[in-house]
Design an enzyme around this catalytic site. Structure first.
Site, PDB file in Angstrom:
ATOM      1  N   HIS A   1       0.821  -1.216   0.000  1.00  0.00           N
ATOM      2  CA  HIS A   1       0.000   0.000   0.000  1.00  0.00           C
ATOM      3  C   HIS A   1       0.851   1.261   0.000  1.00  0.00           C
ATOM      4  O   HIS A   1       0.390   2.325   0.427  1.00  0.00           O
ATOM      5  CB  HIS A   1      -0.936  -0.003   1.212  1.00  0.00           C
ATOM      6  CG  HIS A   1      -1.872  -1.163   1.248  1.00  0.00           C
ATOM      7  ND1 HIS A   1      -2.518  -1.577   2.395  1.00  0.00           N
ATOM      8  CD2 HIS A   1      -2.274  -2.017   0.265  1.00  0.00           C
ATOM      9  CE1 HIS A   1      -3.273  -2.625   2.119  1.00  0.00           C
ATOM     10  NE2 HIS A   1      -3.139  -2.919   0.839  1.00  0.00           N
TER      11      HIS A   1
ATOM     12  N   GLU B   1      -3.215  -6.687  -9.561  1.00  0.00           N
ATOM     13  CA  GLU B   1      -1.871  -6.454  -9.031  1.00  0.00           C
ATOM     14  C   GLU B   1      -0.909  -7.440  -9.693  1.00  0.00           C
ATOM     15  O   GLU B   1      -1.189  -8.629  -9.768  1.00  0.00           O
ATOM     16  CB  GLU B   1      -1.867  -6.612  -7.504  1.00  0.00           C
ATOM     17  CG  GLU B   1      -2.837  -5.635  -6.831  1.00  0.00           C
ATOM     18  CD  GLU B   1      -3.021  -5.885  -5.338  1.00  0.00           C
ATOM     19  OE1 GLU B   1      -2.201  -6.622  -4.755  1.00  0.00           O
ATOM     20  OE2 GLU B   1      -3.983  -5.348  -4.759  1.00  0.00           O
TER      21      GLU B   1
ATOM     22  N   GLU C   1      -3.639 -13.629  -3.702  1.00  0.00           N
ATOM     23  CA  GLU C   1      -2.601 -12.613  -3.869  1.00  0.00           C
ATOM     24  C   GLU C   1      -1.422 -12.820  -2.910  1.00  0.00           C
ATOM     25  O   GLU C   1      -1.209 -12.035  -1.991  1.00  0.00           O
ATOM     26  CB  GLU C   1      -3.185 -11.217  -3.693  1.00  0.00           C
ATOM     27  CG  GLU C   1      -4.014 -10.995  -2.439  1.00  0.00           C
ATOM     28  CD  GLU C   1      -4.446  -9.555  -2.271  1.00  0.00           C
ATOM     29  OE1 GLU C   1      -3.595  -8.655  -2.427  1.00  0.00           O
ATOM     30  OE2 GLU C   1      -5.632  -9.334  -1.981  1.00  0.00           O
TER      31      GLU C   1
END
Length: 403
Positions: free
Chosen positions: A232, A262, A358
């Protein structure tokens, strides 16, 4: 002149709602069934996600509180005068009450106007702050305040067919953002230029897809080099160099609904150390995709994937859970914490749920192959397994970008 505490602003016509009237009726009916079962007279929601989920109104706080009051008969949004008639135009419900700035705590006066009395009131323990909880309790001295946040989260975890359509569009538009990242990428191009290009592409794609949509909150995190160490981390002015590890993160936001793409990338070439670690993370990613199916337990998925990282002696570099839920959420609201692929979550996957896969590992600066590696796909759980709705390619064969 005595300035009013509350107003009703019926400015313009109601806009087309994000989902069908039946969809909102179903959501409100499930909520009312829970309230009835728990002998709760009304719910007072204060969070972005629940107000949006039950009424299609996504507020902009800017330091002011908002609410949605749901009773057996009514769904009433509470908004600030600064927003004019927009909250009324958007609210799928029976009413909207506007509170003014002219007296202190008019917000609570508006809530009490919507709900004059109650014996048992549902609130969100994970959102309503202590100060406002005390003020709310003072308005209802004979009422018991009980939590409904956890129950509502469980309702949101199972997505409807209409939500699946929305999330599919989001995944497609995230892929458009990813392609724009690759298009803008180049030696000595700063992170922010790449991110701006991707965000513009996604906003335009959202506008092309949906009528009467509010265009807000879509963003891109494009990280390079050391900036890839945090998933982030914000976009910076750092310029990309050939051989850099790169992290592509595209987030189209549609009516408060979140989707994401991503990917790990490299510009021009990838060192042998980086390649080895990247391949390990891809191995975990592909194994994880196969584990997403009905009946699988979140904690079991996490433990099984841990074994692959452990085999390669990189488990110590893992940074967070292996995946999470989707729906009405963003980086500042709505996390459905009951549906995350982590060792401490024992939720069993069910058809209708939407989760990511992820995996991420991060090796700090100074170690061979330093940087953060992450691949992220979105899967819709169905009766027979799961459908991967992310189409953007991943891995070294596709994402060493040579220009």
């Amino acid at each position: 002149m005595q300035m009013p505490k509350t107003l009703r602003i019926r400015n313009g016509d109601k806009v087309r709602s994000t989902f069908s009237a039946q969809e909102y009726a179903n959501r409100q009916a499930r909520l009312r069934a829970h309230l009835a079962a728990e002998n709760i007279d009304a719910a007072i929601f204060t969070s972005y996600h629940n107000i949006n989920y039950y009424s299609d109104f996504l507020y902009c706080s800017f330091g002011r509180p908002y609410a949605l009051v749901v009773t057996e008969d009514d769904v009433i949004s509470i908004s600030a005068n600064i927003d004019g008639g927009q909250p009324w135009r958007r609210t799928v419900g029976t009413d909207n009450i506007v509170y003014t700035d002219w007296q202190r705590d008019n917000y609570f006066a508006a809530i009490q106007q919507a709900l004059p009395k109650a014996r048992r009131i549902g609130i969100e323990h994970d959102h309503l702050n202590l100060q406002n909880r005390d003020k709310l309790a003072a308005r209802y001295p004979d009422a018991e305040l009980v939590d409904v946040a956890a129950a509502c989260m469980r309702m949101r975890m199972i997505k409807s067919a209409e939500e699946h359509v929305m999330i599919r569009h989001g995944a497609r538009i995230a892929d458009i953002g990813g392609a724009a990242v690759v298009e803008a990428l180049g030696d000595q191009v700063p992170e922010y230029e790449v991110a701006l290009h991707a965000t513009q592409a996604m906003v335009r794609a959202i506008a092309d897809t949906f009528e009467d949509v509010e265009l807000m909150d879509t963003w891109t995190w494009f990280q390079s080099g050391i900036n890839t160490d945090g998933a982030h981390n914000p976009v910076t002015t750092r310029k990309v160099n050939k051989g850099d590890i790169l992290s592509l993160n595209c987030f189209p936001m549609i009516a408060g609904y979140y989707t994401a793409l991503e990917r790990t990338l490299f510009l021009d070439h990838c060192s042998d150390d980086h390649l080895r670690l990247w391949q390990v993370n891809v191995e975990v990613h592909e194994a994880g995709l196969k584990l997403i199916k009905p009946g699988a337990r979140c904690s079991d998925i996490a433990r099984e994937l841990n074994e692959i990282f452990l085999k390669h002696d990189v488990l110590q570099y893992r940074t967070f859970g292996y995946g999470h839920s989707f729906g009405t959420l963003s980086h500042y609201y709505g996390r459905e914490a009951g549906l995350e692929l982590r060792e401490d979550i024992d939720t069993v996957l069910e058809p209708g749920m939407v989760v990511s896969m992820e995996p991420m590992i991060m090796l700090p600066e100074g170690l061979p192959g330093a940087g953060g590696y992450r691949e992220h796909d979105i899967l819709i759980v169905n009766e027979n397994g799961a459908e991967n709705i992310t189409k953007f390619p991943y891995g070294p064969e596709k994402n060493i970008i040579r220009k």
